[in-house]
Design an enzyme around this catalytic site. Structure first.
Site, short mmCIF file in Angstrom:
data_model
loop_
_atom_site.label_atom_id
_atom_site.label_comp_id
_atom_site.label_asym_id
_atom_site.label_seq_id
_atom_site.Cartn_x
_atom_site.Cartn_y
_atom_site.Cartn_z
CG ASP A 121 -6.95 -5.34 6.52
OD1 ASP A 121 -6.45 -5.57 7.49
OD2 ASP A 121 -7.37 -4.20 6.01
CG PHE A 152 -2.88 5.62 13.38
CD1 PHE A 152 -1.96 5.37 14.59
CD2 PHE A 152 -2.86 6.74 12.89
CE1 PHE A 152 -1.08 6.45 15.03
CE2 PHE A 152 -1.86 7.95 13.15
CZ PHE A 152 -1.13 7.73 14.25
CG ASN A 191 -0.26 -0.09 2.56
OD1 ASN A 191 0.61 0.97 2.97
ND2 ASN A 191 -0.42 -1.10 3.22
CE LYS A 199 -8.77 -3.27 13.96
NZ LYS A 199 -7.42 -3.51 13.29
N PRO A 233 -3.02 -12.11 10.51
CG PRO A 233 -1.05 -12.20 11.38
CD PRO A 233 -1.60 -12.49 10.34
CE LYS A 266 -11.06 0.22 10.99
NZ LYS A 266 -10.37 0.82 9.86
CB ALA A 276 2.35 -0.89 10.63
O1 PMT Z 1 2.72 6.29 6.63
P1 PMT Z 1 2.29 7.34 6.09
O2 PMT Z 1 2.49 7.58 4.53
O3 PMT Z 1 2.80 8.38 6.91
O4 PMT Z 1 0.85 7.33 6.37
C1 PMT Z 1 0.20 7.25 7.78
C2 PMT Z 1 -0.94 6.43 7.78
C3 PMT Z 1 -2.32 6.80 6.75
C4 PMT Z 1 -0.67 4.84 7.03
C5 PMT Z 1 -1.33 6.23 9.37
O5 PMT Z 1 -1.61 7.52 9.45
C6 PMT Z 1 -2.43 5.14 9.42
O6 PMT Z 1 -3.54 5.63 9.36
N1 PMT Z 1 -2.13 3.84 9.77
C7 PMT Z 1 -3.07 2.77 9.93
C8 PMT Z 1 -3.52 2.40 8.62
C9 PMT Z 1 -4.36 1.17 8.42
O7 PMT Z 1 -3.97 0.18 8.32
O8 PMT Z 1 -5.41 1.46 8.95
P2 PMT Z 1 -6.69 0.33 9.14
O9 PMT Z 1 -7.83 0.87 9.75
O10 PMT Z 1 -6.84 -0.42 8.17
O11 PMT Z 1 -6.33 -0.49 10.61
C10 PMT Z 1 -6.83 -0.32 12.05
C11 PMT Z 1 -5.61 -0.30 12.95
O12 PMT Z 1 -5.26 -1.94 13.13
C12 PMT Z 1 -4.21 0.21 12.48
O13 PMT Z 1 -3.56 0.74 13.77
C13 PMT Z 1 -3.36 -0.92 11.96
O14 PMT Z 1 -1.79 -0.76 12.20
C14 PMT Z 1 -3.99 -2.20 12.86
N2 PMT Z 1 -3.96 -3.40 11.96
C15 PMT Z 1 -4.31 -3.56 10.93
C16 PMT Z 1 -4.28 -4.73 10.27
C17 PMT Z 1 -3.69 -5.93 10.52
N3 PMT Z 1 -3.77 -7.00 10.16
N4 PMT Z 1 -2.90 -5.64 11.79
C18 PMT Z 1 -2.92 -4.29 12.51
O15 PMT Z 1 -2.28 -4.40 13.41
#
Ligand code: PMT
Length: 411
Positions: free
Chosen positions: A279, A323, A210, A341, A305, A337, A275
């Site tokens: 998914d 995030f 991504n 979580k 995971p 979320k 990060a």
């Molecule tokens: O890296 P940059 O270019 O500066 O951009 C920043 C960002 C947009 C990546 C950052 O600010 C951000 O939003 N990070 C989370 C991105 C994300 O995967 O969001 P999500 O809504 O899909 O996931 C929710 C949370 O679960 C996140 O904290 C993610 O790290 C975590 N996650 C998701 C999937 C997974 N398999 N394991 C996880 O831990």
């Protein structure tokens, strides 16, 4: 570690005989690793030339509010947003008065009004001017507004008198500016931060990934280190170097990231997941490079995971911050979320739009917790991360204090 390293600093110079000291200050700031842009009032240019300051800062000097050339290099609003800190040294009595009034009648005053960065002033003037009730009143009002006052010192003054009004020596200015980035709020804490994208291999040469650049997560790691924490950054593949004082582990896939997090999470006080973890991963990555075929290709994906949910489910879990990257219904999705979580805090950002979220230098976060929320307005990711870390630290300490009080009461 110098807390000034990597910081963007606007050095404002006003009309005072002490302006010669700013030449030394700009040199020392750069030696400490800061990037410096100099802004001079017209009066300042009578004491030291813009050319001297340009040579020392290595950047064009900004002197006028309306200046096509300077605006072309970096417009004044851009400069106000670029700054992590504005320091006015020396700051004359007249400039302090203009600051109190919120004037914008020259570039420096306009910058101070437009910026959301912290502001520090280093006064320098004759004792009589410093001790005058008008100046003292101005100083008190600036302090109330959160402006940091460094000095003035006592000693011989250029006017031949002895008293308070000397500009603080540059070494002390430097030290106090550095200290202003060291909040100490997380000293003694162990923090694990994830950042960047993951890469899920299709075959030995291709992957799914991504647009995450790692900038947001790296800024959070740096801000936590500045707040005194012992920080481990677990990062996907990015083009960034590790922030000073931060230990980094580089990983590739979601599976690798999970392994690295779980290996180091024991005894950690705070976990921040910035990060963009994939998914889905490829069910069976090909061992050899896939050959082009005549027909379309279907690749089976399986869930990765959820690292964040895994950490939040640990029996002795750290304070857990996630995030949420959303393209729509930010608030509703972020709140969902946080609950699904079991997070202590979730920092939500809009993604898929230019100038914010993935890969941008700036971002805007809406942070949610049980019973509350706070909007952190658009700012460079480094500054935003400092605000986020302050907010996280406040919540972390509140929770810890509440637990300690509860333990004492039930003992
Ligand atoms: O890296 P940059 O270019 O500066 O951009 C920043 C960002 C947009 C990546 C950052 O600010 C951000 O939003 N990070 C989370 C991105 C994300 O995967 O969001 P999500 O809504 O899909 O996931 C929710 C949370 O679960 C996140 O904290 C993610 O790290 C975590 N996650 C998701 C999937 C997974 N398999 N394991 C996880 O831990």
């Amino acid at each position: 570690m110098s807390y000034l390293s990597g910081k963007n600093i606007v050095l404002g110079i006003t009309g005072s005989i002490a302006a010669y000291k700013s030449a030394e200050l700009v040199r020392e700031l750069r030696e400490a690793g800061a990037e410096v842009r100099v802004v001079m009032t017209e009066a300042a240019t009578s004491f030291i030339t813009p050319l001297t300051m340009q040579a020392l800062s290595g950047k064009p000097v900004h002197t006028r509010l309306v200046d096509d050339e300077a605006e072309a290099v970096m417009g004044h609003i851009q400069l106000a947003r670029w700054a992590d800190l504005i320091v006015v040294a020396p700051a004359s009595a007249d400039f302090l008065a203009r600051l109190v009034q919120g004037r914008a009648n020259d570039l420096l005053a306009a910058l101070c009004l437009a910026t959301s960065a912290p502001l520090a002033v280093v006064p320098a003037m004759n004792t009589g001017m410093w001790e005058h009730p008008a100046t003292q009143d101005n100083v008190a009002r600036l302090r109330q507004r959160g402006v940091r006052l460094l000095g003035p010192a006592e000693g011989d003054l250029a006017c031949g008198e002895y008293g308070t009004g000397r500009m603080l020596e540059t070494g002390l200015v430097l030290q106090q500016l550095g200290d202003s980035f060291d909040t100490g709020q997380l000293s003694g804490c162990r923090v694990v931060v994830t950042a960047g994208p993951t890469r899920e291999p299709i075959d030995p040469v291709r992957y799914i990934s991504n647009r995450s650049s790692g900038k947001m997560g790296y800024a959070v790691a740096q801000a936590a280190a500045e707040a005194g924490a012992d920080v481990l950054l677990i990062s996907g593949p990015v083009a960034l170097t590790a922030p000073q004082g931060v230990k980094r582990i580089l990983v590739e896939s979601a599976g690798d990231m999970q392994e690295a997090v779980m290996a180091d999470i024991d005894g950690c006080d705070l976990f921040v997941a910035a990060a963009a973890v994939a998914d889905y991963t490829i069910d069976r990555p090909a061992v050899q490079k896939l050959k082009k075929r005549a027909r379309d290709l279907q690749i089976a994906l399986k869930r990765t995971p959820d690292i964040l949910a895994g950490v939040a489910a640990l029996p002795d879990r750290p304070f857990t911050v996630g995030f949420a990257a959303e393209t729509e219904d930010l608030e509703v999705n972020a709140r969902k979320k946080r609950l699904s979580k079991s997070l202590d805090l979730v920092a939500a950002n809009l993604v898929g739009q230019p100038g914010t979220g993935f890969d941008a230098d700036e971002n805007r976060l809406h942070v949610f917790w049980e019973g509350g929320s706070r909007l952190l307005p658009t700012a460079p990711k480094q500054r935003l991360a400092r605000e986020l870390v302050r907010l996280i630290a406040d919540h972390y300490h509140n929770r810890r204090n509440a637990r300690e009080t509860h333990a004492k009461d039930s003992a």
